[in-house]
Design an enzyme around this catalytic site. Structure first.
Site, PDB file in Angstrom:
ATOM      1  N   THR A 117       0.816  -1.210   0.000  1.00  0.00           N
ATOM      2  CA  THR A 117       0.000   0.000   0.000  1.00  0.00           C
ATOM      3  C   THR A 117       0.852   1.264   0.000  1.00  0.00           C
ATOM      4  O   THR A 117       1.961   1.276   0.560  1.00  0.00           O
ATOM      5  CB  THR A 117      -0.917   0.008   1.242  1.00  0.00           C
ATOM      6  OG1 THR A 117      -1.495   1.310   1.390  1.00  0.00           O
ATOM      7  CG2 THR A 117      -0.164  -0.301   2.516  1.00  0.00           C
ATOM      8  N   TYR A 141      -1.481   0.141   9.984  1.00  0.00           N
ATOM      9  CA  TYR A 141      -1.814  -0.558   8.733  1.00  0.00           C
ATOM     10  C   TYR A 141      -0.617  -0.496   7.785  1.00  0.00           C
ATOM     11  O   TYR A 141      -0.126  -1.521   7.304  1.00  0.00           O
ATOM     12  CB  TYR A 141      -3.055   0.078   8.098  1.00  0.00           C
ATOM     13  CG  TYR A 141      -3.307  -0.406   6.701  1.00  0.00           C
ATOM     14  CD1 TYR A 141      -3.593  -1.745   6.461  1.00  0.00           C
ATOM     15  CD2 TYR A 141      -3.232   0.456   5.609  1.00  0.00           C
ATOM     16  CE1 TYR A 141      -3.796  -2.211   5.179  1.00  0.00           C
ATOM     17  CE2 TYR A 141      -3.444   0.000   4.322  1.00  0.00           C
ATOM     18  CZ  TYR A 141      -3.722  -1.334   4.114  1.00  0.00           C
ATOM     19  OH  TYR A 141      -3.917  -1.792   2.843  1.00  0.00           O
TER      20      TYR A 141
HETATM   21  N1  UFG Z   1     -13.152  10.197   3.758  1.00  0.00           N
HETATM   22  C1  UFG Z   1     -14.095  11.113   4.213  1.00  0.00           C
HETATM   23  N2  UFG Z   1     -15.224  10.620   4.750  1.00  0.00           N
HETATM   24  C2  UFG Z   1     -15.496   9.298   4.866  1.00  0.00           C
HETATM   25  C3  UFG Z   1     -14.542   8.374   4.392  1.00  0.00           C
HETATM   26  C4  UFG Z   1     -13.371   8.857   3.838  1.00  0.00           C
HETATM   27  O1  UFG Z   1     -13.894  12.309   4.152  1.00  0.00           O
HETATM   28  O2  UFG Z   1     -16.558   8.930   5.398  1.00  0.00           O
HETATM   29  C5  UFG Z   1     -11.910  10.702   3.167  1.00  0.00           C
HETATM   30  C6  UFG Z   1     -10.684  10.255   3.949  1.00  0.00           C
HETATM   31  O3  UFG Z   1     -10.398  11.134   5.003  1.00  0.00           O
HETATM   32  C7  UFG Z   1      -9.632  10.257   2.852  1.00  0.00           C
HETATM   33  C8  UFG Z   1     -10.410   9.910   1.594  1.00  0.00           C
HETATM   34  O4  UFG Z   1     -11.776  10.155   1.896  1.00  0.00           O
HETATM   35  O5  UFG Z   1      -9.128  11.536   2.717  1.00  0.00           O
HETATM   36  C9  UFG Z   1     -10.260   8.465   1.202  1.00  0.00           C
HETATM   37  O6  UFG Z   1     -10.561   7.666   2.341  1.00  0.00           O
HETATM   38  P1  UFG Z   1     -10.741   6.084   2.242  1.00  0.00           P
HETATM   39  O7  UFG Z   1     -11.104   5.606   3.606  1.00  0.00           O
HETATM   40  O8  UFG Z   1     -11.631   5.762   1.100  1.00  0.00           O
HETATM   41  O9  UFG Z   1      -9.298   5.599   1.845  1.00  0.00           O
HETATM   42  P2  UFG Z   1      -7.915   5.813   2.630  1.00  0.00           P
HETATM   43  O10 UFG Z   1      -7.148   6.819   1.841  1.00  0.00           O
HETATM   44  O11 UFG Z   1      -8.052   6.082   4.048  1.00  0.00           O
HETATM   45  O12 UFG Z   1      -7.348   4.367   2.630  1.00  0.00           O
HETATM   46  C10 UFG Z   1      -7.401   3.573   1.498  1.00  0.00           C
HETATM   47  C11 UFG Z   1      -7.432   2.117   1.884  1.00  0.00           C
HETATM   48  C12 UFG Z   1      -6.137   1.698   2.457  1.00  0.00           C
HETATM   49  C13 UFG Z   1      -4.984   2.168   1.621  1.00  0.00           C
HETATM   50  C14 UFG Z   1      -5.080   3.647   1.446  1.00  0.00           C
HETATM   51  C15 UFG Z   1      -3.976   4.254   0.664  1.00  0.00           C
HETATM   52  O13 UFG Z   1      -8.450   1.882   2.825  1.00  0.00           O
HETATM   53  O14 UFG Z   1      -6.127   0.304   2.492  1.00  0.00           O
HETATM   54  O15 UFG Z   1      -6.298   3.901   0.759  1.00  0.00           O
HETATM   55  O16 UFG Z   1      -4.210   5.641   0.610  1.00  0.00           O
HETATM   56  F1  UFG Z   1      -3.822   1.911   2.194  1.00  0.00           F
END
Ligand code: UFG
Length: 327
Positions: A117, A141
């Site tokens: 990741t 993670y």
């Molecule tokens: N977000 C919101 N509201 C929500 C959910 C997410 O504003 O309800 C934002 C998060 O703060 C982030 C973006 O949307 O800025 C993307 O969030 P995700 O949870 O969709 O994805 P992440 O970037 O946290 O994580 C994902 C995967 C991980 C991986 C990562 C790499 O879950 O496994 O991408 O960036 F490692």
């Protein structure tokens, strides 16, 4: 047809990988404990229920199927949960992977494709994230995945294990034929949450922070279509079979989109407003994660064709409307 052991084959990315492997002439053998996966998603090859911690069960499955390679997707993958329950991440993602890698080596199965990741990079101001960027994960993670990368390197030196490591950016979208799609429970990922808010399955999307140092104040991510992502895995398998040796590839498009830009595009694709509220930052989130590498394109021959934001959201919306993810 040659068997490929697919851990996490009942999950979101693993189930799409099974479809791509079958199309490429392999038999995907799913190994999954069904903690976050769904047996209904195992449609393209045999299913073996099992946990990464169960070495005897792993040995049995390797002996039964004699796989030519492993594709290892099974993992816990929620950044928020990793912050509050780090032990589960170290035990499952790192300890479980070590068990699997040892079983693979013992079985003489030495070609290994691993889901890592971009969360292993952590926060880097104004730095292009390529495969040589220092890995400084902000959460358990990312740290638990980085440790597996180290294990693969050490096992390569000691036992000749060959690995292709893919560092994913943000995976979105679904199979355009809607045979499989995204189905996490609880859902934490932005695109399905936006679609849930649009069709009233939840009251509103909470934007996690609008005070980031980005043009509209919300976090920026590099979104890649799950079908493009799994195509890279099939190419990675071929890379190993061609004897090209161990390599690491970022899988992102190089384009970053903010949370608000994702919401705007979803409104355009669906024709409906996204009800939303603004909340505080989520612990463990980086401001911006965008791939600065084209190694997968130049060296692996990867040709991501579905990763426009519009196509990812349109395919996710099509899957969403089947209702299958509610199973
Ligand atoms: N977000 C919101 N509201 C929500 C959910 C997410 O504003 O309800 C934002 C998060 O703060 C982030 C973006 O949307 O800025 C993307 O969030 P995700 O949870 O969709 O994805 P992440 O970037 O946290 O994580 C994902 C995967 C991980 C991986 C990562 C790499 O879950 O496994 O991408 O960036 F490692």
């Amino acid at each position: 047809m040659a068997n490929v052991l697919v851990t996490g084959g009942a999950g979101y990315i693993g189930s799409h990988a099974c479809k791509a492997l079958k199309a490429a002439g392999f038999t995907p053998v799913t190994y999954d404990n069904l903690v976050t996966g769904w047996q209904d998603a195992v449609k393209f090859g045999p299913f073996e229920k099992g946990d990464l911690a169960d070495r005897a069960r792993l040995d049995e499955v390797f002996a039964t199927y004699q796989p030519v390679a492993v594709m290892h997707f099974a993992a816990l993958s929620q950044v928020g949960e990793a912050m509050s329950q780090p032990g589960r991440y170290w035990a499952n993602n790192t300890g479980g992977s070590l068990n699997l890698i040892e079983a693979a080596v013992a079985a003489g199965c030495l070609d290994f494709v691993f889901s890592s990741t971009c969360a292993t990079y952590g926060e880097h101001d104004n730095v292009v994230l390529d495969e040589n960027t220092p890995q400084l994960p902000l959460n358990a993670y990312g740290a638990s995945k980085r440790a597996v990368e180290d294990i693969l390197k050490d096992f390569g030196a000691a036992y000749g294990l060959r690995s292709v490591i893919f560092r994913y950016f943000n995976v979105a979208g679904a199979d355009p034929e809607a045979e499989v799609g995204e189905f996490h429970r609880p859902e934490t990922h932005l695109v399905p949450l936006v679609l849930d808010a649009i069709d009233g399955k939840r009251d509103a999307l909470t934007i996690f922070g609008t005070d980031y140092d980005t043009p509209d104040g919300t976090c920026i991510r590099d979104y890649v279509h799950v079908c493009d992502l799994v195509d890279a895995h099939v190419l990675g398998l071929q890379w190993l079979k061609d004897g090209k040796g161990s390599q690491i590839f970022n899988l992102g498009t190089g384009s970053g989109f903010s949370v608000r830009e994702v919401m705007d595009k979803a409104e355009e694709v669906t024709g409906s407003k996204v009800p939303c509220t603004v909340g505080p930052r989520r612990a463990g989130d980086c401001t911006k994660l965008v791939s600065g590498s084209t190694r997968a394109i130049t060296d692996l021959g990867w040709n991501p064709q579905r990763s426009s934001l519009e196509m990812m959201i349109a395919d996710a919306w099509k899957w969403h409307q089947t209702g299958n993810y509610e199973a």
